[in-house]
Design a protein around this motif. Structure first.
Motif, PDB file in Angstrom:
ATOM      1  N   LEU A  20      -8.937   4.400   6.187  1.00 22.93           N
ATOM      2  CA  LEU A  20      -9.073   3.665   7.446  1.00 22.93           C
ATOM      3  C   LEU A  20      -8.392   4.405   8.586  1.00 22.93           C
ATOM      4  O   LEU A  20      -8.953   4.534   9.685  1.00 22.93           O
ATOM      5  N   ARG A  21      -7.194   4.884   8.350  1.00 27.59           N
ATOM      6  CA  ARG A  21      -6.459   5.573   9.412  1.00 27.59           C
ATOM      7  C   ARG A  21      -7.171   6.849   9.841  1.00 27.59           C
ATOM      8  O   ARG A  21      -7.239   7.166  11.039  1.00 27.59           O
ATOM      9  N   GLU A  22      -7.701   7.571   8.886  1.00 29.42           N
ATOM     10  CA  GLU A  22      -8.413   8.818   9.214  1.00 29.42           C
ATOM     11  C   GLU A  22      -9.640   8.543  10.080  1.00 29.42           C
ATOM     12  O   GLU A  22      -9.954   9.326  10.984  1.00 29.42           O
ATOM     13  N   ARG A  23     -10.330   7.450   9.815  1.00 29.56           N
ATOM     14  CA  ARG A  23     -11.526   7.115  10.596  1.00 29.56           C
ATOM     15  C   ARG A  23     -11.194   6.659  12.000  1.00 29.56           C
ATOM     16  O   ARG A  23     -12.078   6.594  12.861  1.00 29.56           O
ATOM     17  N   HIS A  24      -9.933   6.327  12.245  1.00 29.74           N
ATOM     18  CA  HIS A  24      -9.532   5.826  13.563  1.00 29.74           C
ATOM     19  C   HIS A  24      -8.369   6.630  14.135  1.00 29.74           C
ATOM     20  O   HIS A  24      -7.430   6.077  14.722  1.00 29.74           O
ATOM     21  N   GLY A  25      -8.429   7.911  13.967  1.00 33.69           N
ATOM     22  CA  GLY A  25      -7.508   8.814  14.659  1.00 33.69           C
ATOM     23  C   GLY A  25      -6.101   8.862  14.111  1.00 33.69           C
ATOM     24  O   GLY A  25      -5.192   9.344  14.798  1.00 33.69           O
ATOM     25  N   GLY A  26      -5.883   8.371  12.888  1.00 39.39           N
ATOM     26  CA  GLY A  26      -4.551   8.448  12.291  1.00 39.39           C
ATOM     27  C   GLY A  26      -3.517   7.557  12.957  1.00 39.39           C
ATOM     28  O   GLY A  26      -2.306   7.790  12.807  1.00 39.39           O
TER      29      GLY A  26
ATOM     30  N   PRO B 225       5.418  -0.642   3.758  1.00 41.21           N
ATOM     31  CA  PRO B 225       5.307   0.034   2.466  1.00 41.21           C
ATOM     32  C   PRO B 225       5.266   1.548   2.570  1.00 41.21           C
ATOM     33  O   PRO B 225       5.532   2.251   1.592  1.00 41.21           O
ATOM     34  N   GLU B 226       4.904   2.060   3.758  1.00 40.94           N
ATOM     35  CA  GLU B 226       4.920   3.504   3.984  1.00 40.94           C
ATOM     36  C   GLU B 226       5.007   3.758   5.483  1.00 40.94           C
ATOM     37  O   GLU B 226       4.774   2.859   6.306  1.00 40.94           O
ATOM     38  N   GLU B 227       5.339   4.971   5.860  1.00 35.98           N
ATOM     39  CA  GLU B 227       5.522   5.298   7.279  1.00 35.98           C
ATOM     40  C   GLU B 227       4.237   5.059   8.061  1.00 35.98           C
ATOM     41  O   GLU B 227       3.149   5.452   7.640  1.00 35.98           O
ATOM     42  N   GLY B 228       4.374   4.385   9.192  1.00 39.49           N
ATOM     43  CA  GLY B 228       3.234   4.144  10.062  1.00 39.49           C
ATOM     44  C   GLY B 228       2.409   2.935   9.693  1.00 39.49           C
ATOM     45  O   GLY B 228       1.394   2.656  10.334  1.00 39.49           O
ATOM     46  N   VAL B 229       2.817   2.195   8.662  1.00 41.16           N
ATOM     47  CA  VAL B 229       2.069   1.023   8.217  1.00 41.16           C
ATOM     48  C   VAL B 229       3.032  -0.141   8.025  1.00 41.16           C
ATOM     49  O   VAL B 229       4.097   0.015   7.422  1.00 41.16           O
ATOM     50  N   ALA B 230       2.678  -1.309   8.548  1.00 42.14           N
ATOM     51  CA  ALA B 230       3.490  -2.508   8.378  1.00 42.14           C
ATOM     52  C   ALA B 230       2.591  -3.668   7.983  1.00 42.14           C
ATOM     53  O   ALA B 230       1.400  -3.699   8.322  1.00 42.14           O
ATOM     54  N   ILE B 231       3.163  -4.632   7.257  1.00 42.35           N
ATOM     55  CA  ILE B 231       2.428  -5.808   6.795  1.00 42.35           C
ATOM     56  C   ILE B 231       3.110  -7.063   7.326  1.00 42.35           C
ATOM     57  O   ILE B 231       4.335  -7.195   7.264  1.00 42.35           O
ATOM     58  N   VAL B 232       2.292  -7.993   7.847  1.00 41.06           N
ATOM     59  CA  VAL B 232       2.801  -9.254   8.376  1.00 41.06           C
ATOM     60  C   VAL B 232       3.078 -10.223   7.215  1.00 41.06           C
ATOM     61  O   VAL B 232       2.243 -10.345   6.316  1.00 41.06           O
ATOM     62  N   PRO B 233       4.217 -10.889   7.215  1.00 39.98           N
ATOM     63  CA  PRO B 233       4.476 -11.872   6.155  1.00 39.98           C
ATOM     64  C   PRO B 233       3.615 -13.116   6.333  1.00 39.98           C
ATOM     65  O   PRO B 233       3.044 -13.351   7.403  1.00 39.98           O
TER      66      PRO B 233
END
Length: 290
Positions: free
Chosen positions: A51-57, A94-102
């Motif tokens: 997903l990130r690659e398809r939208h410019g990282g 869970p990893e750099e550049g990615v966050a999850i909403v509780p």
């Protein structure tokens, strides 16, 4: 508003919708059937990377079942009453550049409940001015959510297994073979909603079989009737005042069914754009965390 571009993802059990958001505006969307049940074990990092690659990282903010104990990473729950600021303060990365909403939970001695993903839409509807800060909101679905908003926060909520019960009855119950025909907000559906006023749901459901055996209901009418019974029972349990306004986060068939049932139950439905609500909520969370 920060204006920084990011990718927002509403990642559910069976579907996934991604939004490329720049300056608070959606500039691209992507939807597929890659819900959490379709991701193979250990496959979330690759799915996210794609997903990130398809939208410019760009950085990514995820909401929904991806943050459950059946998803990628358990993001936990915020105890109601909860605000968008409360959610932003409890993001999990869970990893750099990615966050999850509780998610949001209700954990009282007499009743417990949980939601995950709906909280962004419910709070987003209020943040966007699509619903008032003090209101009753409903998000229909497999597990319908009814939320009480107070001062712009998600104060309390209850979940009804309305859609799941319909599927279980149709697939496994004695009356399942009778539940043929299309479901629409038609006369048969309305008869079911009206019958739900008797508040004897279990007896009414068996009556579907009896009506078929005795030739009292036309073939192809039972599915709509049972849907009316279930949705009518759901709505009557929540509408406590004549003319009570219910802000309905739905579109298409669900919006038509619940709007009709709410009206018959004595309420007034106000249909709200659930996608616009999600974008407003997730963007506000992004801006707060920034």
């Amino acid at each position: 508003m920060s204006g920084a571009a990011f990718i927002a993802v509403d990642w559910g059990t069976t579907n996934r919708r991604a939004y490329l958001i720049e300056g608070g505006e959606v500039v691209a969307t992507e939807r597929d059937d890659m819900g959490i049940l379709s991701v193979p074990p250990g496959g979330f990092p690759a799915a996210v990377a794609g997903l990130r690659e398809r939208h410019g990282g760009l950085p990514m903010l995820l909401a929904g079942m991806v943050g459950s104990n059946r998803g990628w990473h358990d993001a936990g729950y915020v105890l109601a009453p909860a605000s968008l600021a409360d959610l932003a303060a409890r993001l999990v990365s869970p990893e750099e550049g990615v966050a999850i909403v509780p998610g949001v939970c209700r954990d009282g001695d007499e009743r417990q409940d949980v939601m995950r993903g709906e909280e962004v839409q419910l709070l987003g509807a209020v943040a966007a001015g699509l619903a008032p800060g003090d209101a009753l909101l409903c998000q229909p679905g497999t597990h319908a959510k009814w939320a009480l908003m107070k001062d712009g926060a998600l104060a309390d909520f209850i979940t009804a297994m309305t859609g799941e019960m319909f599927a279980l009855l149709k697939g496994h119950a004695l009356i399942g073979s009778e539940m043929t025909g299309e479901v629409e907000a038609d006369a048969d559906f309305r008869k079911g909603v009206e019958a739900s006023a008797d508040r004897d749901l279990l007896s009414a459901l068996f009556g579907v079989r009896a009506a078929a055996v005795l030739g009292r209901r036309a073939p192809g009418a039972a599915a709509a009737y049972v849907s009316g019974l279930l949705i009518g029972s759901d709505c009557r349990a929540r509408i406590t005042l004549p003319g009570q306004q219910v802000h309905l986060l739905a579109d298409g068939l669900l919006a038509r069914l619940y709007s009709a049932a709410i009206a018959i139950a004595g309420g007034q439905a106000v249909v709200v754009d659930s996608h616009a609500s999600f974008v407003a909520g997730i963007t506000r969370i992004w801006d707060i965390k920034a």
